[in-house]
Design a protein around this motif. Structure first.
Motif, PDB file in Angstrom:
ATOM      1  N   GLU A 141      96.967  41.411  40.685  1.00 50.01           N
ATOM      2  CA  GLU A 141      96.266  40.963  41.888  1.00 50.01           C
ATOM      3  C   GLU A 141      96.359  41.977  43.017  1.00 50.01           C
ATOM      4  OE1 GLU A 141      97.838  37.067  42.610  1.00 50.01           O
ATOM      5  OE2 GLU A 141      96.562  36.139  41.060  1.00 50.01           O
TER       6      GLU A 141
ATOM      7  N   ASN B 219      92.745  46.518  43.900  1.00 49.43           N
ATOM      8  CA  ASN B 219      91.532  46.243  44.665  1.00 49.43           C
ATOM      9  C   ASN B 219      90.303  46.614  43.843  1.00 49.43           C
ATOM     10  OD1 ASN B 219      89.970  45.539  46.960  1.00 49.43           O
ATOM     11  ND2 ASN B 219      89.780  47.711  47.486  1.00 49.43           N
ATOM     12  N   VAL B 220      89.422  45.645  43.635  1.00 50.12           N
ATOM     13  CA  VAL B 220      88.216  45.851  42.835  1.00 50.12           C
ATOM     14  C   VAL B 220      87.055  46.171  43.766  1.00 50.12           C
ATOM     15  CG1 VAL B 220      86.671  44.834  41.128  1.00 50.12           C
ATOM     16  CG2 VAL B 220      89.100  44.208  41.144  1.00 50.12           C
TER      17      VAL B 220
ATOM     18  N   THR C 102      95.423  34.826  35.779  1.00 53.67           N
ATOM     19  CA  THR C 102      94.670  35.406  36.889  1.00 53.67           C
ATOM     20  C   THR C 102      93.480  36.168  36.334  1.00 53.67           C
ATOM     21  OG1 THR C 102      94.824  36.754  38.910  1.00 53.67           O
ATOM     22  CG2 THR C 102      95.934  37.608  36.961  1.00 53.67           C
ATOM     23  N   GLY C 103      92.408  36.242  37.124  1.00 55.09           N
ATOM     24  CA  GLY C 103      91.287  37.111  36.811  1.00 55.09           C
ATOM     25  C   GLY C 103      90.373  36.612  35.713  1.00 55.09           C
TER      26      GLY C 103
ATOM     27  N   VAL D 116      83.619  39.280  40.380  1.00 52.56           N
ATOM     28  CA  VAL D 116      84.021  39.437  41.774  1.00 52.56           C
ATOM     29  C   VAL D 116      82.939  38.830  42.657  1.00 52.56           C
ATOM     30  CG1 VAL D 116      84.591  41.099  43.576  1.00 52.56           C
ATOM     31  CG2 VAL D 116      85.315  41.505  41.217  1.00 52.56           C
TER      32      VAL D 116
ATOM     33  N   TYR E  81      81.358  43.805  38.018  1.00 48.39           N
ATOM     34  CA  TYR E  81      82.788  43.699  38.277  1.00 48.39           C
ATOM     35  C   TYR E  81      83.420  42.535  37.528  1.00 48.39           C
ATOM     36  CZ  TYR E  81      81.645  46.669  42.296  1.00 48.39           C
ATOM     37  OH  TYR E  81      81.200  47.678  43.106  1.00 48.39           O
TER      38      TYR E  81
ATOM     39  N   HIS F 128      87.501  40.747  37.660  1.00 49.96           N
ATOM     40  CA  HIS F 128      88.881  40.821  38.134  1.00 49.96           C
ATOM     41  C   HIS F 128      89.834  41.098  36.969  1.00 49.96           C
ATOM     42  CE1 HIS F 128      88.597  39.752  42.341  1.00 49.96           C
ATOM     43  NE2 HIS F 128      87.794  38.744  42.067  1.00 49.96           N
TER      44      HIS F 128
ATOM     45  N   CYS G 130      92.577  40.649  34.357  1.00 43.95           N
ATOM     46  CA  CYS G 130      92.851  39.342  33.761  1.00 43.95           C
ATOM     47  C   CYS G 130      94.125  39.372  32.921  1.00 43.95           C
ATOM     48  CB  CYS G 130      91.656  38.936  32.890  1.00 43.95           C
ATOM     49  SG  CYS G 130      91.810  37.320  32.113  1.00 43.95           S
TER      50      CYS G 130
END
Length: 482
Positions: free
Chosen positions: A305, A308-309, A347-348, A352, A362, A364, A366
């Protein structure tokens, strides 16, 4: 005006399908138009390479090294411009793209040195009064098939040694990154490479199969791409007198043993999993953690997390978009399948959101847990920023699970005891084993995969000469009495 993606016998020419290039960071942005090649162009390129073969083979090693060094310097001089073009079509961050350009230049320099250091070897004579010499001779025209994810570095480590050792080349780069390929081809031409020595055709897979693979005159094929495509190349060449070198997919494990710094290891594994948006065959796909390591999943989530995407040209971005809508869809479908199999997505895995990102490819980063390691899903490669975490009771179980895959490209082991390195390497069935870091590649180090990750001689390092040359033994006797 459209740019040509075909360079044959020293000239740019193309009359094939048109490729429209859109920025994967924002697909509303049209970057350029490229005219690609056809199967006939690939056949013409092969004829050009054949026509130039004798003169290039007889060029001195000093001259071949000089061209490679000139190309390397031009690549350094143009690194910012070439990296910007790469970001606009492939999506990786500018920092990654520029770093790739610098590494590709270093790779060309390395193989220039190899052109000068590969010397004939004089052995003990086979009979009195004779001189026995072992020589390395060029294998002949080489087909180079390179992927989108490292559109400078992979061509450099294939084309560099091919040219260094006196071979001519037909290069078929990925149609997903034609601008970077065009720029690299122009750079070689500007460096003074003679006509016909290096020919490039941006073309589809179908055109490649019809016009290049198995074409008379091609003496060797070096390929980097998916396992399915690599095996298709291998099957098409079966029974032919053509050398084959395949670097294919991966399902790389990272094993986390007791006593490590959890936060530090999680950060390094995140780098190995999410750099290049996870579009690396050497990327970490599986994380295997022994039960004694506490709270690792939370540390890995925090590390993921923290990435930064965003657009590759944004200096605050750590991870850019995937290369295409198809790539984004494939990753999202894989995450959906993992959810359907009962896995927990920590997560992810989702697109995005936000106005500035919604038009890009995009995803996130994962992290998934709860996958049955014996399931079919566990054995598949995910070419994107997704890792699956497994828990095991012991190091022995961790090594067994790591090896429970048909792939064998690279593995990583994290331990508080560096002396575990060789024992770990003995237990793992992978071409490369990295201890306490996620791994990297370098021009002077052999690179190879086992199982479904590779076939043929290793790439890179001093071993590259094995694929791009043939051995010739010359016995000379000073007398006339036989």
């Amino acid at each position: 005006m459209a740019r040509s993606g075909v360079f044959i016998d020293g000239s740019w020419t193309a009359d094939g399908p048109v490729l429209e290039i859109f920025d994967p960071s924002d697909t509303r942005v049209h970057v350029d138009t490229v005219v690609s090649g056809t199967a006939d162009d690939l056949r013409d390129a092969t004829q050009s390479a054949l026509a130039a073969e004798e003169s290039w083979r007889n060029t001195t090693p000093e001259d071949r090294a000089g061209v490679l060094r000139a190309a390397a310097q031009l690549l350094r001089d143009r690194a910012n411009w070439i990296a910007t073009a790469m970001v606009s079509e492939e999506g990786k961050t500018f920092k990654e793209a520029r770093g790739e350009a610098v590494r590709a230049a270093g790779t060309l320099d390395y193989h220039a040195d190899q052109a000068l250091s590969t010397q004939d070897q004089v052995l003990l004579p086979i009979r009195s009064g004779a001189v026995t010499t072992v020589r390395r001779r060029p294998v002949g025209p080489v087909a180079v098939i390179s992927p989108f994810n490292f559109p400078l570095l992979v061509p450099a480590w294939k084309i560099g040694p091919a040219l260094a050792h006196g071979n001519t080349v037909v290069w078929k780069p990925s149609p997903l990154t034609p601008l970077t390929s065009i720029n690299l081809m122009q750079l070689f031409d500007d460096a003074g490479l003679p006509r016909g020595v290096l020919n490039m055709v941006v073309a589809s897979g179908e055109a490649t199969a019809d016009g290049l693979i198995g074409t008379p005159g091609i003496k060797a094929v070096t390929f980097t791409g998916s396992t399915a495509a690599g095996r298709a190349v291998q099957a098409r060449l079966a029974g032919l007198d053509t050398r084959v070198q395949l670097e294919m997919g991966g399902n790389g494990p990272a094993i986390v043993l007791a006593g490590v710094d959890v936060g530090q290891v999680a950060s390094e594994i995140a780098r190995g999993a999410f750099a290049s948006t996870g579009q690396r065959c050497t990327g970490i796909r599986r994380v295997i953690v022994v039960d004694q390591v506490e709270d690792f999943e939370n540390a890995l989530v925090a590390a993921a997390e923290g990435w930064n995407v965003g657009p590759g040209m944004d200096p605050t971005s750590d991870i850019g978009p995937l290369v295409s809508a198809a790539a984004q869809k494939a990753v999202r479908m894989r995450v959906d399948r993992l959810r359907a199999a009962g896995c927990a997505v920590l997560t992810g895995g989702d697109p995005v959101t936000g106005e500035a990102r919604k038009h890009g490819h995009y995803v996130h980063p994962c992290i998934v847990t709860g996958l049955d390691p014996t399931s079919a899903l566990a054995g598949e490669e995910i070419f994107g920023p997704v890792v699956v975490v497994y828990r095991v009771e012991s190091p022995a179980e961790a090594f067994r699970l790591a090896n429970a895959t048909s792939f064998g490209l690279s593995a990583a082991v994290f331990s508080s005891d560096a002396s575990d390195a060789m024992a770990a390497a003995d237990s793992l069935q992978f071409g490369t084993v990295n201890m306490n870091f996620a791994g990297s590649v370098a021009a002077h180090v052999p690179f190879l995969g086992w199982g479904d990750s590779g076939f043929g001689p290793a790439e890179q390092g001093e071993t590259a000469v094995e694929f791009f040359t043939r051995t010739q033994v010359v016995n000379v006797h000073g007398d006339d009495d036989g």
